[in-house]
Design an enzyme around this catalytic site. Sequence first.
Site, PDB file in Angstrom:
ATOM      1  CG  ASP A  48      42.386  44.471  37.056  1.00  0.00           C
ATOM      2  OD1 ASP A  48      42.181  44.509  35.835  1.00  0.00           O
ATOM      3  OD2 ASP A  48      42.582  43.407  37.684  1.00  0.00           O
ATOM      4  NE  ARG A  49      48.181  44.621  37.538  1.00  0.00           N
ATOM      5  CZ  ARG A  49      47.659  44.293  38.715  1.00  0.00           C
ATOM      6  NH1 ARG A  49      47.171  45.220  39.512  1.00  0.00           N
ATOM      7  NH2 ARG A  49      47.608  43.027  39.119  1.00  0.00           N
ATOM      8  CB  THR A  50      43.192  42.903  32.713  1.00  0.00           C
ATOM      9  OG1 THR A  50      44.312  42.028  32.527  1.00  0.00           O
ATOM     10  CG2 THR A  50      42.119  42.539  31.709  1.00  0.00           C
ATOM     11  CB  CYS A  84      53.194  42.364  37.197  1.00  0.00           C
ATOM     12  SG  CYS A  84      51.515  42.511  36.487  1.00  0.00           S
ATOM     13  CG  ASN A  85      54.136  38.141  32.467  1.00  0.00           C
ATOM     14  OD1 ASN A  85      55.143  37.965  31.794  1.00  0.00           O
ATOM     15  ND2 ASN A  85      53.803  37.332  33.467  1.00  0.00           N
ATOM     16  CB  THR A  86      49.205  42.527  32.701  1.00  0.00           C
ATOM     17  OG1 THR A  86      48.925  41.126  32.628  1.00  0.00           O
ATOM     18  CG2 THR A  86      48.177  43.276  31.892  1.00  0.00           C
ATOM     19  CB  ALA A  87      52.728  45.825  35.353  1.00  0.00           C
ATOM     20  CE  LYS A 168      45.438  38.777  39.422  1.00  0.00           C
ATOM     21  NZ  LYS A 168      46.514  39.499  40.128  1.00  0.00           N
ATOM     22  CB  CYS A 198      49.401  35.686  33.954  1.00  0.00           C
ATOM     23  SG  CYS A 198      48.673  36.333  35.489  1.00  0.00           S
TER      24      CYS A 198
END
Length: 249
Positions: A48-50, A84-87, A168, A198
Site C-alpha cells: 500500500d502506497r499511502t 497510479c498517482n500515489t506511486a 478497492k 487517484c
Amino acid sequence: MKHFFSIIGGMGTIATESYVRLINHRVKIARDQDYLNYILVNDAQVPDRTAYIKDHSKSNFFYDLKDDVEGQDKLGTDFLVMPCNTAHYFYDDLAALTDKPFLHMMRIAVHNFIDTYPDEKKIGLIATEGSIYDNLYADEIQKVGRTVELGGPEIQPMVNELIYSDIKEKGIVDHDLYHKILKTMHDKYGCNVILLGCTELSLAQEKAPDHPYNVIDPQSIIADVSIEVALKIRNGMDPEEACKKYMYK
C-alpha cells in the site's frame, strides 16, 4: 514484439483495467493490427502506497516497482507509464533505473490544467491521504504558479470511502457519493476545476460522468498521451523525441 510500451500497474487492478480499457477504446482502428503494442505489468502485490508514505515502518513499495521497471527495461520497452498517482512518490528513483522515457502522470495532468484553464488560479484536489500528506500534487501545482484547495475535514472521509470501501474493496462506484464530493468542492469551497488525484477517482469519473463539474482526470489524460506517443513511435519517430514535449521537469 516491436515498438511496445510498458504499463506499471496493479495499484489497484480495477483502476489499471480502466486505463487499459481507455487506450484500447480510444485508439482508432480498422483491423486488429491497429491496436497498440504494450506489456501490462499488473503487480497487485505492490504494498500500500499511502501506508508507507505516512509511516515508513510499513512495507516499502519501492522495491516491487524497482523490479518491475528493471524488468521492462531489459525487455526493450520504448517508454513507461505508471497509472497510479500515489506511486509517483518514487518517480525520480524509478526513472533513474532506465534510460527509456518514463511519463510522469502528475506533471502531465497539471500542465493540462493550465493549458485548458489558463485563467483559473486555483484547483480543487481530491486524492489519497498519501498524495495529500506528502504534497505530491500540491508541489507540482505550485511549480506552475497555481494554488491548491483541499476542502474541509468532511472531504477526505468521503474520498476514502469512495476509493477504499467502494472501489478497492467492493469493486463498485457509488455515483451519488462521487457527485456529492464534486458538488461540495465546487459549491462550498469555490473550486471551478477539480483534479482527480487517484486512479480510483478516475474510474469513478469513467463510470459516473453525468455531472456538471469541470474535472482534470490524470488517467484519461495519460491514456491520450500514451496513444499519441505510441503511434508516433510506430510511425518511425524516436521514443525520446516522441515523449519530449511531455517530459516536464
